[in-house]
Motif scaffolding. Structure first.
Motif, PDB file in Angstrom:
ATOM      1  N   SER A   1     -48.902   4.303 -51.150  1.00 18.40           N
ATOM      2  CA  SER A   1     -49.098   3.291 -52.041  1.00 18.40           C
ATOM      3  C   SER A   1     -49.499   4.588 -53.474  1.00 18.40           C
ATOM      4  O   SER A   1     -50.517   5.742 -53.145  1.00 18.40           O
ATOM      5  CB  SER A   1     -50.441   2.095 -51.581  1.00 18.40           C
ATOM      6  OG  SER A   1     -51.918   2.819 -52.015  1.00 18.40           O
ATOM      7  N   VAL A   2     -49.093   4.456 -55.109  1.00 18.88           N
ATOM      8  CA  VAL A   2     -49.433   4.322 -55.633  1.00 18.88           C
ATOM      9  C   VAL A   2     -50.654   4.148 -56.748  1.00 18.88           C
ATOM     10  O   VAL A   2     -49.688   3.358 -57.554  1.00 18.88           O
ATOM     11  CB  VAL A   2     -48.143   5.585 -56.082  1.00 18.88           C
ATOM     12  CG1 VAL A   2     -48.624   7.218 -57.390  1.00 18.88           C
ATOM     13  CG2 VAL A   2     -47.549   5.761 -54.932  1.00 18.88           C
ATOM     14  N   THR A   3     -52.281   4.961 -57.333  1.00 19.28           N
ATOM     15  CA  THR A   3     -51.979   4.171 -58.034  1.00 19.28           C
ATOM     16  C   THR A   3     -52.380   5.554 -58.811  1.00 19.28           C
ATOM     17  O   THR A   3     -52.080   6.650 -58.966  1.00 19.28           O
ATOM     18  CB  THR A   3     -53.829   4.936 -57.891  1.00 19.28           C
ATOM     19  OG1 THR A   3     -54.362   3.390 -56.610  1.00 19.28           O
ATOM     20  CG2 THR A   3     -55.647   4.478 -58.841  1.00 19.28           C
ATOM     21  N   THR A   4     -51.953   4.865 -60.249  1.00 23.22           N
ATOM     22  CA  THR A   4     -51.667   5.363 -61.518  1.00 23.22           C
ATOM     23  C   THR A   4     -52.833   5.115 -61.839  1.00 23.22           C
ATOM     24  O   THR A   4     -53.439   4.213 -62.954  1.00 23.22           O
ATOM     25  CB  THR A   4     -50.324   5.244 -62.672  1.00 23.22           C
ATOM     26  OG1 THR A   4     -50.072   3.270 -62.707  1.00 23.22           O
ATOM     27  CG2 THR A   4     -49.474   5.152 -61.574  1.00 23.22           C
ATOM     28  N   ILE A   5     -52.814   6.326 -63.299  1.00 22.14           N
ATOM     29  CA  ILE A   5     -54.419   6.193 -64.182  1.00 22.14           C
ATOM     30  C   ILE A   5     -53.678   6.855 -65.263  1.00 22.14           C
ATOM     31  O   ILE A   5     -53.240   8.082 -65.976  1.00 22.14           O
ATOM     32  CB  ILE A   5     -55.358   7.238 -64.085  1.00 22.14           C
ATOM     33  CG1 ILE A   5     -55.993   6.743 -62.861  1.00 22.14           C
ATOM     34  CG2 ILE A   5     -56.147   7.543 -65.313  1.00 22.14           C
ATOM     35  CD1 ILE A   5     -56.750   7.574 -61.909  1.00 22.14           C
ATOM     36  N   GLY A   6     -53.606   6.356 -66.970  1.00 19.73           N
ATOM     37  CA  GLY A   6     -52.547   6.631 -67.982  1.00 19.73           C
ATOM     38  C   GLY A   6     -54.220   6.929 -68.837  1.00 19.73           C
ATOM     39  O   GLY A   6     -54.893   5.756 -68.953  1.00 19.73           O
ATOM     40  N   VAL A   7     -54.055   7.970 -69.942  1.00 20.98           N
ATOM     41  CA  VAL A   7     -55.180   8.453 -70.824  1.00 20.98           C
ATOM     42  C   VAL A   7     -54.539   9.130 -71.789  1.00 20.98           C
ATOM     43  O   VAL A   7     -53.630   9.553 -72.240  1.00 20.98           O
ATOM     44  CB  VAL A   7     -55.717   9.810 -70.092  1.00 20.98           C
ATOM     45  CG1 VAL A   7     -56.591   9.486 -70.707  1.00 20.98           C
ATOM     46  CG2 VAL A   7     -56.117   9.773 -68.632  1.00 20.98           C
ATOM     47  N   GLY A   8     -55.185   7.473 -72.657  1.00 24.59           N
ATOM     48  CA  GLY A   8     -55.058   8.088 -74.457  1.00 24.59           C
ATOM     49  C   GLY A   8     -53.837   6.149 -74.388  1.00 24.59           C
ATOM     50  O   GLY A   8     -53.460   6.442 -73.953  1.00 24.59           O
ATOM     51  N   ASP A   9     -53.457   7.151 -75.822  1.00 28.90           N
ATOM     52  CA  ASP A   9     -52.109   5.774 -76.556  1.00 28.90           C
ATOM     53  C   ASP A   9     -51.178   6.604 -76.353  1.00 28.90           C
ATOM     54  O   ASP A   9     -49.829   5.769 -77.039  1.00 28.90           O
ATOM     55  CB  ASP A   9     -52.933   5.655 -77.726  1.00 28.90           C
ATOM     56  CG  ASP A   9     -53.555   4.287 -77.345  1.00 28.90           C
ATOM     57  OD1 ASP A   9     -54.153   4.355 -76.384  1.00 28.90           O
ATOM     58  OD2 ASP A   9     -54.210   4.497 -78.808  1.00 28.90           O
TER      59      ASP A   9
END
Length: 436
Positions: free
Chosen positions: A193-201
């Motif tokens: 599985s792949v957890t994703t973390i998006g930072v900023g806009d």
């Protein structure tokens, strides 16, 4: 003495049998128990799964973890420093039997720490501390390389997870949500599985959400970089408290019932059957699906549901839970109306709110802000109608959703809707649709 010990042993065995297979508890609840005879009517069934709370794991499931970090030029400064801090704190909490690898990417991807057991944490943290920002964003290559490290120690006896962090648009290699979703699906089939973390806009939230959703992992929108250590800690905490994983839900509707699909999910029925795969449940976690059916007949059975899962609280055994949902038929309209379950109706509307947010985002993407506001306003009316008959705990959720809808509607109408608003709306939709 031997007799006493034998008695204790038998009692222990009985307790083990009593609790075996009860880690995941299945409940099927229709939005109405009584349906009028004579015409097709829609029935929505809540497929409710909850992991037992308060039961300690007999063993800690070892991890096989690849951290994939964006080190492109836009990560310079606080973003990268907080990312490194979060990654180092994660290393501090790993156990000797865990597997850790680290991949970084900018113009291209490279393995900074190859997959290995945890032996020298200081050496691993020095590697993390050495990362410097520059270049573009080869996100696809980074994920593939991270998955390659996972496969070095891939095992059904480990939790196999990629944690991806990025703040920018994928601009080197495959970069569409469809391509990343396909990659996520391929990895999910191999148990990764792949957890994703998006930072900023500035990152592509559609891409990050698609990648996570394909493997039923977590997706985080992080506007404040100060929260990155907290996000990493939360993700690790979930992995360390997994109660059940590799969860497969099979649904069969009998003849006379037309399955219309799941609210907010893409899985389809074929020949009256469908299946949904969920990656894991942590202790005490509740997750659910809403099945829409068109009932046109006189037989009480609406659907049969069977759940297979790996029970991490019972030594990794494969367990099964199953149930059948039934309704009754009547010619008395009052009896049918009184059988409506206010809690299920309200929770269904919360799920439909996620669908409405997706539709509103699509309209806003096309520049149709008035239509986007109208979609949310209409769903707000449905939430208000469900409020009166909902239990107090669900009313709290309804009020929160009504506040969210009002806020986004005002942004559409005032011209203040922007990249951050879209990311927040999509994050809310993702968590609702996937009951995260």
């Amino acid at each position: 003495m031997k007799k006493i010990m034998l008695t204790i042993g038998l009692a222990t065995a009985c307790l083990a049998n009593l609790f075996a297979g009860e880690t995941l508890q299945l409940k099927l609840v229709p939005d109405r128990e009584v349906v009028l005879k004579g015409s097709p009517q829609e029935v929505v069934v809540k497929i409710d799964l909850s992991a037992i709370a308060g039961k300690k794991k007999s063993r800690r499931t070892p991890l096989n973890l690849a951290v994939v970090l964006d080190k492109s030029g836009s990560m310079t400064g606080a973003k990268l420093e907080k990312t490194k801090q979060a990654a180092m704190q994660l290393v501090d909490r790993l156990a000797p039997n865990d597997i850790f690898s680290l991949v970084i990417f900018s113009d291209h991807a490279e393995v900074l720490v190859s997959a290995q057991k945890i032996e020298d944490k200081n050496a691993l943290k020095e590697k993390i501390q050495s990362i410097r920002a520059d270049g573009s964003t080869a996100l696809y290559s980074g994920v593939k390389m991270g998955a390659g490290q996972i496969e070095e120690y891939l095992s059904s006896k480990r939790i196999n997870r990629v944690i991806l962090l990025s703040d920018g648009l994928a601009n080197v290699g495959p970069s569409s949500p469809r391509e990343l979703r396909r990659l996520g699906s391929q990895l999910a089939e191999r148990g990764i599985s792949v957890t994703t973390i998006g930072v900023g806009d500035d990152y592509n939230e559609d891409l990050m959400a698609a990648l996570a959703e394909a493997s039923d992992a977590n997706y985080y929108y992080v506007k404040d970089t100060e929260k990155l250590p907290e996000i990493f800690a939360r993700e690790l905490g979930e992995m360390l408290s997994v109660a059940a994983r590799d969860v497969r839900i099979e649904i069969i509707c009998p003849d006379g019932v037309q399955p219309l699909g799941f609210i907010g999910r893409a899985e389809k029925f074929e020949s009256q059957k469908a299946s949904v795969n969920l990656s894991q449940f942590t202790t005490g976690q509740n997750r659910y699906l809403f099945l829409r059916c068109l009932v046109n007949g006189s037989k009480p059975e609406v659907a049969r549901v069977k759940v297979n899962y790996t029970d991490e609280l019972n030594g990794g055994t494969v367990e099964v839970a199953d149930d059948v949902v039934k309704i009754r038929f009547t010619e008395d309209r009052d009896a049918a109306d009184k059988s409506v379950n206010g809690a299920v109706v309200a929770q269904k509307e919360i799920m439909l709110t996620a669908v409405a947010k997706d539709a509103a985002m699509a309209q806003a993407d096309a520049g149709n802000y008035k239509q986007a506001a109208q979609i949310l306003a209409a769903q707000g009316g449905a939430l208000n109608r469900a409020y009166a008959n909902a239990p107090a705990t669900v009313q709290i959720q309804l009020r929160s959703e009504l506040d969210n809808i009002s806020n986004f509607t005002n942004q559409f109408e005032s011209g203040q809707y922007g990249s951050g608003s879209r990311k927040m709306m999509q994050s809310q939709s993702y968590n609702s649709r996937n009951s995260k």
